[in-house]
Scaffold this motif. Sequence first.
Motif, PDB file in Angstrom:
ATOM      1  N   PRO A   5       0.712  -1.191   0.020  1.00 25.10           N
ATOM      2  CA  PRO A   5      -0.014   0.037  -0.029  1.00 25.10           C
ATOM      3  C   PRO A   5       0.855   1.191  -0.005  1.00 25.10           C
ATOM      4  CG  PRO A   5       0.265  -0.845   2.044  1.00 25.10           C
ATOM      5  CD  PRO A   5       0.778  -1.854   1.319  1.00 25.10           C
ATOM      6  N   HIS A   6       0.258   2.530  -0.447  1.00 26.66           N
ATOM      7  CA  HIS A   6       0.786   3.769  -0.178  1.00 26.66           C
ATOM      8  C   HIS A   6       0.464   4.060   1.332  1.00 26.66           C
ATOM      9  CE1 HIS A   6       0.942   8.052  -1.894  1.00 26.66           C
ATOM     10  NE2 HIS A   6       1.967   7.767  -1.085  1.00 26.66           N
ATOM     11  N   ASP A  23       0.911  19.743   4.742  1.00 29.17           N
ATOM     12  CA  ASP A  23       1.188  19.096   3.568  1.00 29.17           C
ATOM     13  C   ASP A  23       0.055  17.947   2.994  1.00 29.17           C
ATOM     14  OD1 ASP A  23       3.684  20.339   3.557  1.00 29.17           O
ATOM     15  OD2 ASP A  23       4.822  18.703   4.328  1.00 29.17           O
ATOM     16  N   VAL A  24       0.211  17.908   1.549  1.00 24.97           N
ATOM     17  CA  VAL A  24      -0.844  17.344   0.880  1.00 24.97           C
ATOM     18  C   VAL A  24      -0.237  16.033   0.221  1.00 24.97           C
ATOM     19  CG1 VAL A  24      -2.603  17.268  -0.694  1.00 24.97           C
ATOM     20  CG2 VAL A  24      -2.206  19.247   0.998  1.00 24.97           C
ATOM     21  N   VAL A  25      -0.812  14.710   0.249  1.00 25.27           N
ATOM     22  CA  VAL A  25      -0.280  13.584  -0.612  1.00 25.27           C
ATOM     23  C   VAL A  25      -1.663  13.152  -1.431  1.00 25.27           C
ATOM     24  CG1 VAL A  25       0.633  11.374  -0.645  1.00 25.27           C
ATOM     25  CG2 VAL A  25       1.219  13.008   1.306  1.00 25.27           C
ATOM     26  N   ARG A  26      -1.206  12.795  -2.658  1.00 24.93           N
ATOM     27  CA  ARG A  26      -2.274  12.092  -3.550  1.00 24.93           C
ATOM     28  C   ARG A  26      -2.222  10.824  -3.347  1.00 24.93           C
ATOM     29  NH1 ARG A  26      -4.173  16.000  -7.604  1.00 24.93           N
ATOM     30  NH2 ARG A  26      -2.900  18.169  -7.372  1.00 24.93           N
ATOM     31  N   ILE A  27      -3.264  10.188  -3.463  1.00 28.09           N
ATOM     32  CA  ILE A  27      -3.078   8.556  -3.369  1.00 28.09           C
ATOM     33  C   ILE A  27      -4.295   7.934  -4.419  1.00 28.09           C
ATOM     34  CG2 ILE A  27      -2.739   8.494  -0.875  1.00 28.09           C
ATOM     35  CD1 ILE A  27      -5.887   7.991  -0.237  1.00 28.09           C
ATOM     36  N   GLY A  28      -4.690   8.665  -5.382  1.00 28.81           N
ATOM     37  CA  GLY A  28      -5.196   7.918  -6.444  1.00 28.81           C
ATOM     38  C   GLY A  28      -6.785   8.337  -6.441  1.00 28.81           C
ATOM     39  N   ILE A  73      -9.093  13.247   4.734  1.00 29.38           N
ATOM     40  CA  ILE A  73      -9.318  12.717   3.312  1.00 29.38           C
ATOM     41  C   ILE A  73     -10.323  13.098   2.472  1.00 29.38           C
ATOM     42  CG2 ILE A  73      -9.310  10.292   2.077  1.00 29.38           C
ATOM     43  CD1 ILE A  73      -9.248   9.223   4.929  1.00 29.38           C
ATOM     44  N   GLY A  74      -9.612  13.866   1.482  1.00 26.67           N
ATOM     45  CA  GLY A  74     -10.629  14.575   0.338  1.00 26.67           C
ATOM     46  C   GLY A  74     -10.822  13.644  -0.613  1.00 26.67           C
ATOM     47  N   THR A  75     -11.986  13.390  -0.949  1.00 28.65           N
ATOM     48  CA  THR A  75     -12.518  12.486  -2.116  1.00 28.65           C
ATOM     49  C   THR A  75     -13.675  12.964  -2.865  1.00 28.65           C
ATOM     50  OG1 THR A  75     -14.366  11.031  -1.244  1.00 28.65           O
ATOM     51  CG2 THR A  75     -11.973  10.578  -0.278  1.00 28.65           C
ATOM     52  N   ALA A 100       8.746  -0.902   1.720  1.00 28.42           N
ATOM     53  CA  ALA A 100       7.643   0.184   1.782  1.00 28.42           C
ATOM     54  C   ALA A 100       7.592   1.312   1.084  1.00 28.42           C
ATOM     55  CB  ALA A 100       7.447   0.381   3.355  1.00 28.42           C
ATOM     56  N   ARG A 101       6.366   1.612   0.383  1.00 27.75           N
ATOM     57  CA  ARG A 101       6.181   3.046  -0.148  1.00 27.75           C
ATOM     58  C   ARG A 101       5.655   3.907   0.738  1.00 27.75           C
ATOM     59  NH1 ARG A 101       2.421   3.137  -4.121  1.00 27.75           N
ATOM     60  NH2 ARG A 101       1.223   1.450  -3.296  1.00 27.75           N
ATOM     61  N   VAL A 102       6.375   4.677   1.052  1.00 31.13           N
ATOM     62  CA  VAL A 102       5.818   5.902   2.241  1.00 31.13           C
ATOM     63  C   VAL A 102       6.056   7.178   1.657  1.00 31.13           C
ATOM     64  CG1 VAL A 102       6.225   6.534   4.820  1.00 31.13           C
ATOM     65  CG2 VAL A 102       6.680   4.031   4.063  1.00 31.13           C
ATOM     66  N   SER A 103       4.924   7.989   1.995  1.00 32.53           N
ATOM     67  CA  SER A 103       4.982   9.394   1.742  1.00 32.53           C
ATOM     68  C   SER A 103       5.056  10.210   3.303  1.00 32.53           C
ATOM     69  CB  SER A 103       4.033   9.866   0.928  1.00 32.53           C
ATOM     70  OG  SER A 103       4.167   9.379  -0.457  1.00 32.53           O
ATOM     71  N   THR A 104       5.856  11.076   3.466  1.00 33.57           N
ATOM     72  CA  THR A 104       5.761  11.859   4.860  1.00 33.57           C
ATOM     73  C   THR A 104       5.631  12.989   4.497  1.00 33.57           C
ATOM     74  OG1 THR A 104       8.275  12.102   4.778  1.00 33.57           O
ATOM     75  CG2 THR A 104       7.361  10.150   5.922  1.00 33.57           C
TER      76      THR A 104
END
Length: 361
Positions: free
Chosen positions: A175-176, A203-208, A239-241, A194-198
């Motif tokens: 997982p991301h 801060d903002v991270v896109r997860i698809g 979580i913005g969806t 592991a695929r890790v975004s910190t």
Amino acid sequence: MTRRGFFKWLGIGGLLAAGGTFAVRRANAGNPYYSGPAASNFDGRTFFNPGGAEPRGFTDLLRWQLGGGKEPWPETYPSPFPAARPEPRVNGDGLRVTMVGHATMLVQIAGLNILTDPVWSERVSPFSFAGPYRRNAPGIAFDDLPPIDAVLLTHNHYDHLDLATFDRLVATHDPHIVTPLGNDTIIRQTAPTARVSTGNWGDVVRIGNGTRVHIEPAHHWSARGGSDRRMALWSAFVIGTPAGRIYHVGDTGFHDGINYRAAGDKHGGFRLALLPIGAYEPRWFMQGQHQTPLEAAQGMALCRAAHTVGHHWGTFRLTNEAVEAPLYALEAALQNVGIAPARFQPMRPGQVWDVPPAERS
């Protein structure tokens, strides 16, 4: 006295509730997890809550642990819900939450499967022989998980960051992982691929699938041992969806509602909030870091959440209150704040909730 008996006497469950550490302040030449410039919540070596309360020290920890007042818990506290077998995906406007236990939830929204603070281990402890143990089975068997796209890790305390579970997730689902600064170093100690975004707060991270994860403030702290106090950051997440916004808080002190107001103002309210309602007694020790059910209800109102899941209760005994005390306190709190009970669900392992759209509240 045996080693196991010593830690049982010392109250290892309380130590972990206080942060998974003996809370000894010791000099350290550097930060083993993160190196970066000073910021509004980082002094160049350790993180802190701006304008907030620091966690209490070792003397207060001993005062709590030796002071009595712990309500008894049953050896087992089984859930009335059978283990869930989730569908592969929830699409369209759907939002489904399945409780695994404690702060671990499967959130299915916008075609994504997201886990929060995943723990499948039997103990949440640095020790295999002592520490808080599960009073009920996980609400989803690990092998019954659908494909996991993302994992949100709020902080590094043992009841939230379980390395054995992360190892299994990385090996099985890749997982991301999204987490605040410094926690990637800990995860990669045992899961180097592991695929890790910190990120820091803000801060903002896109997860698809058109979904973004915003890393937001929480009033808490971190530690894995006796010399790494506040060296990795803690956070909440938004979580913005396309199907609505979700506010996930793993652990937090109420902090006069500052972070709740800020989240509501910044994001415009939420379809769902995931808020802790347990591990809050005794108040003189826990107030700065863990909120009560009343504060959770007040936080729901302040952040303008249409619906709320209550978590962080009933699975691992960490503090003084009885196993069902959060339920009774929440019932009174909702009446006090004027929130319909159907909007705030204190979920149990295996329980599944299809959350209505916000406009139906």
